[in-house]
Scaffold this motif. Structure first.
Motif, PDB file in Angstrom:
ATOM      1  N   UNK A   1     -30.140  40.267  -1.234  1.00  0.00           N
ATOM      2  CA  UNK A   1     -29.280  38.892  -0.693  1.00  0.00           C
ATOM      3  C   UNK A   1     -29.709  37.613  -0.459  1.00  0.00           C
ATOM      4  N   UNK A   2     -29.645  36.959  -1.085  1.00  0.00           N
ATOM      5  CA  UNK A   2     -29.830  34.756  -1.102  1.00  0.00           C
ATOM      6  C   UNK A   2     -29.445  34.559   0.375  1.00  0.00           C
ATOM      7  N   UNK A   3     -29.953  34.228   1.144  1.00  0.00           N
ATOM      8  CA  UNK A   3     -29.075  33.353   2.372  1.00  0.00           C
ATOM      9  C   UNK A   3     -28.238  32.210   1.889  1.00  0.00           C
ATOM     10  N   UNK A   4     -28.404  31.591   0.665  1.00  0.00           N
ATOM     11  CA  UNK A   4     -28.457  29.812   0.402  1.00  0.00           C
ATOM     12  C   UNK A   4     -27.705  29.956  -0.990  1.00  0.00           C
ATOM     13  N   UNK A   5     -26.561  31.858  -1.182  1.00  0.00           N
ATOM     14  CA  UNK A   5     -25.989  32.096  -1.772  1.00  0.00           C
ATOM     15  C   UNK A   5     -24.781  32.443  -1.690  1.00  0.00           C
ATOM     16  N   UNK A   6     -25.080  32.846  -0.389  1.00  0.00           N
ATOM     17  CA  UNK A   6     -23.344  33.353   0.028  1.00  0.00           C
ATOM     18  C   UNK A   6     -22.801  32.607   1.143  1.00  0.00           C
ATOM     19  N   UNK A   7     -21.117  33.004   1.561  1.00  0.00           N
ATOM     20  CA  UNK A   7     -20.402  32.552   2.468  1.00  0.00           C
ATOM     21  C   UNK A   7     -20.891  32.959   3.832  1.00  0.00           C
ATOM     22  N   UNK A  58     -31.608  40.394   3.397  1.00  0.00           N
ATOM     23  CA  UNK A  58     -31.296  38.878   3.568  1.00  0.00           C
ATOM     24  C   UNK A  58     -33.104  38.550   2.983  1.00  0.00           C
ATOM     25  N   UNK A  59     -32.699  36.983   2.332  1.00  0.00           N
ATOM     26  CA  UNK A  59     -33.726  36.069   1.618  1.00  0.00           C
ATOM     27  C   UNK A  59     -33.577  34.906   2.420  1.00  0.00           C
ATOM     28  N   UNK A  60     -33.944  34.685   2.967  1.00  0.00           N
ATOM     29  CA  UNK A  60     -33.411  32.599   3.215  1.00  0.00           C
ATOM     30  C   UNK A  60     -34.249  31.487   2.420  1.00  0.00           C
ATOM     31  N   UNK A  61     -34.062  30.824   2.233  1.00  0.00           N
ATOM     32  CA  UNK A  61     -34.687  29.318   1.385  1.00  0.00           C
ATOM     33  C   UNK A  61     -35.618  29.369   1.774  1.00  0.00           C
ATOM     34  N   UNK A  62     -37.170  28.708   0.564  1.00  0.00           N
ATOM     35  CA  UNK A  62     -38.091  29.511   1.279  1.00  0.00           C
ATOM     36  C   UNK A  62     -38.746  27.463   2.214  1.00  0.00           C
TER      37      UNK A  62
END
Length: 256
Positions: A1-7, A58-62
């Protein structure tokens, strides 16, 4: 799950069930005449995304700019001072803790970041904010790397070249691989980097005219794929291991 792509409601659902986050970090710095300046952060983000896609964590932006002043003589290299980097990463990680994360893996692909990420991890653990550790892809598969390359080079060498050949081949200047080898330093050993037990160099240019080391002509996308798959498996195992630990066991022990 990528943080920046979620609500935010989707992330609320994640935090209610999980407490692990993966943070990719790299650099924007010279990687010789054949690789892009984005090499390190492309590799870090690829591993972080693949591992979290496989596991659901969970994966944050780099973080794309790191501690790279030792490459400053080459055009385009960007860096932040070490204290600034440490404070930034610590602040970002405390942000994750505020939202409910209590364990973090820094997926790092730049050697200049290592000691600083370890220091940040210690700070956060010592005050019992959360548990954060650094992971570097090639250190998870040292035997494979040594098997694939005779002279793998610690920077801009065949292992990083093969990785970008696999991940984003359009960014590799294949016509410059021989130049990278011949104008750089093929063997990086104590004999040519130390004097009487002292590490006597500070910058990459002190050892290599074009900023890279190793034999880049030994790289192939097939080797890159082998390393990517093998290291991703290691990262997945690390994520699952860390998720299984109780947070109390990860925190500092009491004084004897």
């Amino acid at each position: 799950m990528r943080v920046a792509e979620q609500t935010w409601p989707e992330l609320d659902s994640y935090i209610s069930e999980e407490s692990l986050a993966v943070v990719p970090l790299g650099s924007t710095e010279q990687h010789g005449p054949h690789l892009p300046l984005s090499t390190d952060h492309l590799i870090a983000e690829a591993f972080a995304r693949e591992a979290t896609d496989r596991t659901g964590y969970l994966c944050t932006p780099p973080i794309n700019i790191g501690v790279s002043p030792h490459h400053r003589q080459f055009h385009g290299t960007m860096w932040v001072d070490a204290p600034v980097f440490r404070d930034y990463v610590e602040s970002l990680t405390r942000n994750l803790a505020y939202h409910g994360i209590d364990r973090v893996i820094y997926v790092n692909a730049h050697g200049g970041n290592v000691e600083h990420l370890r220091e940040v991890g210690r700070r956060l653990r010592d005050d019992e904010t959360l548990y954060a550790i650094e992971w570097m892809w090639n250190e998870s598969i040292p035997e494979l790397v040594d098997t694939l390359f005779e002279q793998n080079g610690p920077h801009g060498g065949p292992k990083e070249t093969a990785m970008i050949q696999y991940l984003q081949p359009e960014l590799v200047s294949t016509d410059r691989l021989a130049d990278a080898r011949d104008e750089g330093l093929i063997e990086f050993t104590d004999d040519n980097t130390r004097r009487f037990g002292s590490r006597t160099f500070y910058d990459a240019i002190d050892n290599t005219n074009n900023g890279v080391l190793g034999d880049q002509t030994d790289a192939t996308p097939e080797k890159g794929e082998k390393m990517f798959e093998s290291a991703t498996e290691q990262l997945v195992k690390l994520c699952r291991w860390l998720d299984r630990q109780t947070i109390a066991d990860l925190m500092p022990k009491d004084h004897v």
